[in-house]
Design a protein around this motif. Structure first.
Motif, PDB file in Angstrom:
ATOM      1  N   VAL A   1      51.770  34.388  84.029  1.00  0.00           N
ATOM      2  CA  VAL A   1      52.390  33.097  83.762  1.00  0.00           C
ATOM      3  C   VAL A   1      52.332  32.203  84.998  1.00  0.00           C
ATOM      4  CG1 VAL A   1      54.537  31.939  83.169  1.00  0.00           C
ATOM      5  CG2 VAL A   1      53.927  34.083  82.043  1.00  0.00           C
ATOM      6  N   MET A   2      52.807  32.732  86.115  1.00  0.00           N
ATOM      7  CA  MET A   2      53.004  31.873  87.281  1.00  0.00           C
ATOM      8  C   MET A   2      51.694  31.507  87.976  1.00  0.00           C
ATOM      9  SD  MET A   2      56.067  31.248  87.042  1.00  0.00           S
ATOM     10  CE  MET A   2      56.360  30.291  88.523  1.00  0.00           C
ATOM     11  N   LYS A   3      50.677  32.389  87.895  1.00  0.00           N
ATOM     12  CA  LYS A   3      49.421  32.080  88.584  1.00  0.00           C
ATOM     13  C   LYS A   3      48.338  31.699  87.596  1.00  0.00           C
ATOM     14  CE  LYS A   3      50.503  34.033  92.905  1.00  0.00           C
ATOM     15  NZ  LYS A   3      50.673  35.333  93.534  1.00  0.00           N
TER      16      LYS A   3
ATOM     17  N   PHE B   1      55.480  18.965  87.486  1.00  0.00           N
ATOM     18  CA  PHE B   1      54.087  18.597  87.604  1.00  0.00           C
ATOM     19  C   PHE B   1      53.196  19.802  87.717  1.00  0.00           C
ATOM     20  CE2 PHE B   1      52.805  14.581  87.279  1.00  0.00           C
ATOM     21  CZ  PHE B   1      51.699  14.275  88.031  1.00  0.00           C
ATOM     22  N   ASP B   2      52.056  19.728  87.183  1.00  0.00           N
ATOM     23  CA  ASP B   2      51.075  20.774  87.384  1.00  0.00           C
ATOM     24  C   ASP B   2      49.712  20.123  87.356  1.00  0.00           C
ATOM     25  OD1 ASP B   2      50.252  20.503  84.617  1.00  0.00           O
ATOM     26  OD2 ASP B   2      52.233  21.331  84.226  1.00  0.00           O
ATOM     27  N   ASP B   3      48.728  20.918  87.622  1.00  0.00           N
ATOM     28  CA  ASP B   3      47.401  20.334  87.785  1.00  0.00           C
ATOM     29  C   ASP B   3      46.880  19.737  86.496  1.00  0.00           C
ATOM     30  OD1 ASP B   3      47.687  21.105  90.269  1.00  0.00           O
ATOM     31  OD2 ASP B   3      46.213  22.721  90.243  1.00  0.00           O
ATOM     32  N   LYS B   4      47.335  20.296  85.380  1.00  0.00           N
ATOM     33  CA  LYS B   4      46.865  19.778  84.116  1.00  0.00           C
ATOM     34  C   LYS B   4      47.333  18.338  83.945  1.00  0.00           C
ATOM     35  CE  LYS B   4      46.057  21.636  79.573  1.00  0.00           C
ATOM     36  NZ  LYS B   4      46.164  22.835  78.776  1.00  0.00           N
ATOM     37  N   ASN B   5      48.586  18.103  84.324  1.00  0.00           N
ATOM     38  CA  ASN B   5      49.108  16.756  84.182  1.00  0.00           C
ATOM     39  C   ASN B   5      48.486  15.788  85.171  1.00  0.00           C
ATOM     40  OD1 ASN B   5      50.641  17.579  82.154  1.00  0.00           O
ATOM     41  ND2 ASN B   5      52.602  17.416  83.196  1.00  0.00           N
TER      42      ASN B   5
ATOM     43  N   GLU C   1      64.639  28.226  84.026  1.00  0.00           N
ATOM     44  CA  GLU C   1      64.403  26.945  84.674  1.00  0.00           C
ATOM     45  C   GLU C   1      64.060  27.142  86.154  1.00  0.00           C
ATOM     46  OE1 GLU C   1      66.593  24.282  81.518  1.00  0.00           O
ATOM     47  OE2 GLU C   1      66.511  23.643  83.572  1.00  0.00           O
ATOM     48  N   ASN C   2      64.760  28.086  86.791  1.00  0.00           N
ATOM     49  CA  ASN C   2      64.486  28.315  88.208  1.00  0.00           C
ATOM     50  C   ASN C   2      63.061  28.772  88.454  1.00  0.00           C
ATOM     51  OD1 ASN C   2      66.974  27.521  89.009  1.00  0.00           O
ATOM     52  ND2 ASN C   2      67.822  29.577  89.203  1.00  0.00           N
ATOM     53  N   ALA C   3      62.536  29.541  87.523  1.00  0.00           N
ATOM     54  CA  ALA C   3      61.181  30.045  87.707  1.00  0.00           C
ATOM     55  C   ALA C   3      60.176  28.903  87.724  1.00  0.00           C
ATOM     56  CB  ALA C   3      60.838  31.028  86.600  1.00  0.00           C
TER      57      ALA C   3
ATOM     58  N   PRO D   1      52.603  26.821  84.558  1.00  0.00           N
ATOM     59  CA  PRO D   1      53.297  27.968  83.960  1.00  0.00           C
ATOM     60  C   PRO D   1      53.959  27.643  82.618  1.00  0.00           C
ATOM     61  CG  PRO D   1      54.025  27.608  86.221  1.00  0.00           C
ATOM     62  CD  PRO D   1      53.109  26.495  85.882  1.00  0.00           C
ATOM     63  N   LEU D   2      54.589  26.498  82.552  1.00  0.00           N
ATOM     64  CA  LEU D   2      55.323  26.180  81.327  1.00  0.00           C
ATOM     65  C   LEU D   2      54.372  26.051  80.143  1.00  0.00           C
ATOM     66  CD1 LEU D   2      58.284  25.679  80.621  1.00  0.00           C
ATOM     67  CD2 LEU D   2      57.775  23.263  80.667  1.00  0.00           C
ATOM     68  N   ILE D   3      53.265  25.350  80.389  1.00  0.00           N
ATOM     69  CA  ILE D   3      52.283  25.164  79.328  1.00  0.00           C
ATOM     70  C   ILE D   3      51.656  26.505  78.952  1.00  0.00           C
ATOM     71  CG2 ILE D   3      50.035  24.117  78.843  1.00  0.00           C
ATOM     72  CD1 ILE D   3      51.067  21.670  80.400  1.00  0.00           C
TER      73      ILE D   3
END
Lengths: 531, 292
Positions: free
Chosen positions: A408-410, B248-252, A437-439, A416-418
């Protein structure tokens, strides 16, 4: 004669198409149900143990997706949930856009055949419930939902917000984990450049914005700074209003049990005077009324603005965005300001405790079953599964704390959320875990977020409900008042109407019938207290 | 060479003409070019508002992202099917309505005209329409997309006017040669009306191609979705009210570019159709059909 022949022709075409339609849908329904029926037969004897339901059922769900959501019972995230509950979820495709979603929700209600479980904003569910579309849940909760009962017994605030005025509960709530939403975001590196400290009072704020304006913090030699900007129109100016003791976040507030109207409060006059001064001196974006997200972002990426008021995760978002143009950027979040009148700093900008709700169709065949699986969603075990997915695959336990795995995180898109949505994560009604949320946010952001939380004051309840007559009055009178109020607020701030006219404005609002509106609000608020 | 023969006034007129038309071309072309160039540019430059018609920070990642969407192929096929089938149905029904209405000897012609006129002025409203479609059992099937919007009154009138322009003598001639009414329609009238059919067909096709609302409200099955629904989902991806998605992430980081490339992906195919059909717009329809 001729006409008749033509008419016959046309009727023929219509008839043919209708028959075709009949065939088409019939065929599809069959195709859709057979494999599921087979699957449930095959699964039954093997998996009767340790499951929430003895028999596998198929529950149709209408819930709001993310564009990335993948809807399948077979995915890494969803499979354990589907197996544990013994439910095969059948998702009806719903639009991701809020307005589209609600439109289709309303039409589906009109269409008559409802899915078993439906997600919607709370007032729609209450309205539907009162009209008999959704099942009252009180009995189901009492008999089948020990975990959920415990939650509402421990949190009377939740119980109050989910109860409708008729005493029934019509939906299961999605319960959020944090309250912080908006905060003041500042360019820390600009403050450092100018040797300034983060402002604590309205006066310091004025001085700092003035310094941003005059002392060229972006260092390009030009006087091009627009110190404070926003993409949220007038609501983005909240940090300049709240120090004076009123908030744009609520139309009404309660003083000694009396419901009062925010926008005729005398304290607002001082707040508007202060804000108008900032505006006049060019410290607030002159175009705040028309700014959209694109312009707002361009103010930051072009490094002309150094302050805004926005949702807390945007702090990091902006930092990354500006970082592409200037890697030295460093943003910080400010706590609410102290006003001149001695009112303790506070904010009423907050996330609602309850996001959306899920109602059970009153015609559903599986009311008890759904109550049981919902109860599991609220149980400690279910909460882990909903928030963190599958043990060993999407999360691991370290010192009794769940932690997301690298899967998930990498993620390769660094999203990660997506990634969770793509793995099948769905936002059913359950309790959000603060660790979820913290993650997602960095420790710096989590710390800034938590620094705001103590300042959050409860705001006027959003879960009030109204009777039809009351709605009619609100629709006619209050809509008109709101339009006039919105117009005048902006006029006072941009200075096209002098603050001295404030009293005339209050008189005008009185004339438009604010008393009738307040009476309704008071009645509804009293009902809310009695829930 | 041409210029030499012109008077000074004529020359001036031509110059101004070219200038004005050129300006209109620029004005209509610029948005297209801007969208294409923005779809190829990096987000940062779009946000700073620095993009013109030349891409800055060239990237193809946005297109890759859009084309990677798992349901894209399927929904493209759906859209093509809906467009083709919908246009065919629309044309048949439009001709069926317009041709009789163009015959002056049709009894009750005025009544028919006013019946067709009503839906041009008043709509049935969303919920009643929905209920009708629902009651006919068309929900969640291709028919909900192609049938309810099959006939547009306005196009019926355009087509009727066109049929009216075809001289009655032609029909008489056909009748004398032994054509039945249906034969006359197919052998004489329709070939003559080809330019208008193609034009109206194009209108229908473009409407069908761009429509997403019926699909949104009538369809529950993802497998039936047209491409517009999917692309709309991609476009609104970033306008959500969920706070955490703000992270934010790279996709956005590509979201603006993705929006523009989505626009290109969604409109290009139907745009390509235009040049092939253009010849029908200019072709005279009545050339040499009646002499004397």
């Amino acid at each position: 004669m001729k006409k008749e022949r033509w008419m016959k022709g046309i009727t023929g075409v219509i008839l043919i198409s209708v028959t075709l339609v009949g065939c088409q849908t019939g065929g599809q329904e069959k195709a859709a149900t057979t494999p599921d029926a087979k699957a449930s037969e095959a699964n039954k004897p093997v998996n009767a143990n340790g499951k929430i339901l003895d028999k596998q059922i198929e529950v149709s769900v209408y819930m709001r997706p993310r564009p990335e959501s993948v809807e399948s019972n077979e995915l890494l995230w969803m499979k354990p949930i589907s197996e544990k509950t013994n439910v095969n979820f059948k998702w009806l495709k719903a639009p991701a856009d809020v307005n589209d979603y609600i439109e289709k929700f309303n039409l589906t209600l009109a269409g008559g055949t409802l899915p078993d479980l439906m997600e919607a904003p709370l007032d729609l569910l209450n309205k539907g419930g009162e009209n008999g579309v959704f099942e009252p849940l009180n009995k189901l909760i009492e008999q089948n939902m020990p975990n959920f009962k415990k939650i509402i017994e421990q949190n009377p605030a939740i119980l109050k917000d989910i109860k409708s005025d008729d005493g029934n509960i019509y939906f299961f709530p999605q319960i959020s984990a944090v309250k912080t939403i908006n905060l003041q975001i500042f360019r820390q590196d600009w403050l450092d450049n100018l040797g300034l400290k983060a402002p604590k009072t309205t006066e310091e704020m004025y001085q700092i914005l003035k310094a941003f304006k005059e002392k060229d913090p972006n260092g390009n030699g030009k006087n091009d700074e627009i110190p404070f900007t926003t993409r949220s129109k007038i609501k983005g100016l909240l940090p300049f209003i709240e120090p004076f003791g009123v908030s744009f976040e609520e139309d009404f507030y309660v003083d000694n049990g009396q419901v009062k109207y925010t926008f005729t409060d005398a304290k607002l006059k001082d707040a508007l005077e202060y804000t108008a001064r900032l505006y006049k001196e060019g410290l607030i974006d002159k175009e705040y009324i028309t700014n959209d997200q694109k312009i707002w972002e361009s103010r930051f990426t072009n490094e002309v603005s150094g302050a805004t008021f926005d949702s807390f995760p945007r702090l990091e978002a902006l930092e990354k965005l500006v970082g592409k143009a200037n890697p030295k950027v460093n943003l910080t979040g400010l706590t609410p300001l102290q006003g001149p009148s001695g009112i303790a700093p506070f904010t009423k900008s907050q996330q609602n405790l309850i996001k959306n709700g899920f109602g059970i169709s009153s015609k559903s065949k599986f009311k008890t079953e759904i109550a049981k699986i919902q109860d599991w969603f609220y149980s400690p075990e279910g909460q882990l599964a909903m928030n963190f997915g599958k043990l060993g695959e999407t999360y691991t336990m370290e010192n009794n704390e769940p932690k997301y795995t690298d899967l998930v995180m990498k993620d390769k898109n660094n999203a990660p959320l997506i990634k969770m949505y793509e793995l099948g994560h769905r936002e059913f009604a359950y309790q959000w875990d603060i660790r979820y949320e913290n993650a997602m946010v960095s420790p710096k952001l989590a710390q800034i977020r938590d620094s705001i939380t103590p300042f959050i004051k409860p705001k006027y309840p959003v879960a009030l409900s109204f009777k039809q007559q009351e709605r009619d009055v609100l629709n006619s009178k209050f809509t008109e008042i709101t339009t006039y109020k919105d117009e005048m607020m902006n006029k006072f701030i941009i200075g096209s109407e002098p603050i001295s006219k404030f009293d005339d404005y209050v008189k005008q609002i009185d004339k438009m019938g604010i008393d009738a509106v307040l009476k309704i609000q008071q009645a509804s608020y009293d009902r809310y207290l009695k829930r | 060479m041409v210029f030499r023969r012109m008077t000074l006034g004529g020359l001036a007129f031509s110059c101004i003409n070219a200038l004005v038309l050129g300006l209109i071309v620029v004005m209509t072309l610029y948005p297209f070019l801007y969208v294409v160039s923005a779809s190829l540019s990096e987000q940062l430059y779009i946000q700073q508002g620095r993009i013109g018609i030349i891409p800055m920070g060239f990237q193809l990642e946005a297109y890759k992202r859009v084309l990677e969407f798992p349901m894209l192929g399927r929904s493209y096929l759906n859209t093509i099917l809906y467009t083709a089938l919908g246009t065919a149905i629309s044309l048949v029904l439009t001709v069926c309505a317009a041709y009789p209405m163009s015959r002056r000897d049709l009894p009750g012609r005025k009544l028919m005209t006013s019946i067709v006129l009503i839906p041009m002025l008043f709509g049935g409203g969303l919920i009643p329409t929905f209920l009708v479609v629902n009651a006919l059992g068309m929900r969640d099937s291709i028919w909900a997309i192609v049938i309810p919007a099959a006939v547009t009154s306005f196009y019926v009138f355009i087509q009727r006017t066109f049929f009216e322009q075809i001289p009655l003598e032609l029909e008489d001639a056909a009748k004398i040669d032994g054509c039945s009414m249906v034969q006359t329609l197919f052998k004489i009238i329709l070939p003559l009306a080809l330019p208008s059919l193609v034009t109206i067909g194009l209108f229908y096709a473009v409407n069908e191609w761009n429509s997403f609302f019926p699909a949104m409200i009538y369809l529950n099955d993802e497998k039936l979705f047209p491409v517009q629904i999917l692309l709309r989902a991609i476009v609104i991806q970033n306008q959500t009210d969920q706070v955490l998605v703000d992270v934010f992430d790279d996709k956005n980081l590509l979201s603006e570019s993705i929006k523009y490339s989505t626009l290109v992906v969604a409109t290009l195919p139907i745009l390509i159709v235009y040049p092939f059909i253009q010849k029908y717009f200019v072709q005279g329809s009545m050339m040499g059909s009646i002499k004397g």
